[in-house]
Scaffold this active site. Structure first.
Site, PDB file in Angstrom:
ATOM      1  N   THR A 106       1.097  -0.693   0.406  1.00 28.61           N
ATOM      2  CA  THR A 106       0.036  -0.152  -0.045  1.00 28.61           C
ATOM      3  C   THR A 106       0.795   1.723   0.452  1.00 28.61           C
ATOM      4  O   THR A 106       1.190   2.506  -0.518  1.00 28.61           O
ATOM      5  CB  THR A 106      -0.753   0.678   1.258  1.00 28.61           C
ATOM      6  OG1 THR A 106      -1.705  -0.899   1.003  1.00 28.61           O
ATOM      7  CG2 THR A 106      -1.712   1.186   1.280  1.00 28.61           C
ATOM      8  N   ALA A 107       2.042   1.364   1.207  1.00 36.90           N
ATOM      9  CA  ALA A 107       2.753   2.354   0.921  1.00 36.90           C
ATOM     10  C   ALA A 107       3.522   2.853  -0.475  1.00 36.90           C
ATOM     11  O   ALA A 107       3.445   3.705  -0.908  1.00 36.90           O
ATOM     12  CB  ALA A 107       4.487   2.258   1.506  1.00 36.90           C
ATOM     13  N   HIS A 147       5.503   1.787   9.435  1.00 34.85           N
ATOM     14  CA  HIS A 147       5.162   1.335  10.443  1.00 34.85           C
ATOM     15  C   HIS A 147       6.198   1.757  11.893  1.00 34.85           C
ATOM     16  O   HIS A 147       6.164   3.177  11.257  1.00 34.85           O
ATOM     17  CB  HIS A 147       5.744  -0.064  11.171  1.00 34.85           C
ATOM     18  CG  HIS A 147       4.732  -1.318  10.251  1.00 34.85           C
ATOM     19  ND1 HIS A 147       3.803  -0.653   9.728  1.00 34.85           N
ATOM     20  CD2 HIS A 147       5.373  -1.317   9.667  1.00 34.85           C
ATOM     21  CE1 HIS A 147       3.166  -1.735   9.300  1.00 34.85           C
ATOM     22  NE2 HIS A 147       4.313  -3.050   8.845  1.00 34.85           N
TER      23      HIS A 147
END
Length: 269
Positions: A106-107, A147
């Site tokens: 997704t990043a 993260h």
């Protein structure tokens, strides 16, 4: 019969799944746990390797024929998006070499949507823990991180060129959909698996000390305070129930990416 489960060793996943994988929920099957980074699970799921698996929302268009999206256990939220990092605030991305954590993450999908008018010279898929050191030592001009990096990137002398979560939220008003939990069709009953995961989340919240050692043992040398920040940010109401906003966020991401020609078309709602 045991169920195979693949998640990351990140604190949010070990916190969420501790009770399930340790047999603390009555009536659940034995769980065979595999730890792998999300770029690994994205491709493993395409091969149908696990009954329950954590993947990127960006990978769903290639997986939903064989897997069903579960409304629990995933990672969505606000203020928790990927960062684009560099050594200086003036770094241009056109012509740059950019390190990313996976080509179906997704990043990276968010990066491609955000940087549509920029032209990096080279994109390199790099293990997550090598991105910040690589940007710091000049191996890469910029890096896309996820993260716990949002809590630690300053230690490498880096600056944030963009917070893609802030960009996404400002543009859509929706939370950012990062990681999804899928159940393999014919192997794991989606309703049962959802209930097991919700019980595991609830038990983790009710007694966080129970998972403490398991979480820290797999936290890849993160300090306890960073581990707690990670859990507090990524384990939230969407982890327990995707809900209308969570589903709308995932649908918006995939509709936009399909319209831009970046992923096959798929509709979740």
């Amino acid at each position: 019969m045991a169920l195979s489960l693949a998640v990351s060793p990140c604190p949010n996943d070990t916190f969420v799944f501790h009770a399930l994988v340790h047999g603390l929920i009555p009536g659940t099957p034995e769980v065979n746990l595999t730890f792998a980074d999300v770029d690994v699970t994205n491709t493993a799921a395409e091969r149908g390797e696990f009954d329950l698996v954590k993947v990127s929302y960006a990978a769903l268009p290639w997986l939903l024929d064989d897997y069903e999206l579960l409304p629990a256990g995933g990672a969505l939220g606000r203020g928790c998006g990927p960062l684009v990092l560099a050594r200086s605030a003036g770094q241009e991305l056109t012509g740059a070499t950019v390190a990313v954590p996976g080509d179906r993450t997704t990043a990276y999908l968010l990066f491609r949507l955000w940087a549509a008018d920029q032209r990096p010279a080279k994109i390199e898929v790099v293990p997550f823990d090598r991105i910040m050191p690589g940007v710091a030592d000049g191996t890469y001009d910029a890096g896309l991180v996820i993260h716990e990096a949002r809590f630690t990137y300053q230690r490498y002398g880096l600056v944030a060129l963009a917070d893609l979560g802030e960009w996404w939220e400002a543009d859509t008003g929706l939370p950012i959909p990062l990681g999804a939990i899928l159940a393999k069709r014919g192997s794991a009953d989606p309703a049962e698996a959802t209930e097991w995961i919700r019980k595991s989340v609830s038990m983790a919240w009710a007694n966080p000390a129970a998972s403490h050692d398991f979480v820290l043992a797999n936290a890849q040398e993160m300090e306890p305070e960073v581990v707690q920040q990670h859990i507090d940010l990524y384990v939230n109401e969407f982890t327990l129930d995707l809900g209308r906003d969570g589903l709308a966020a995932a649908d918006a991401l995939l509709q936009r990416s399909a319209a831009a020609g970046l992923t096959p078309e798929v509709k979740l709602s």
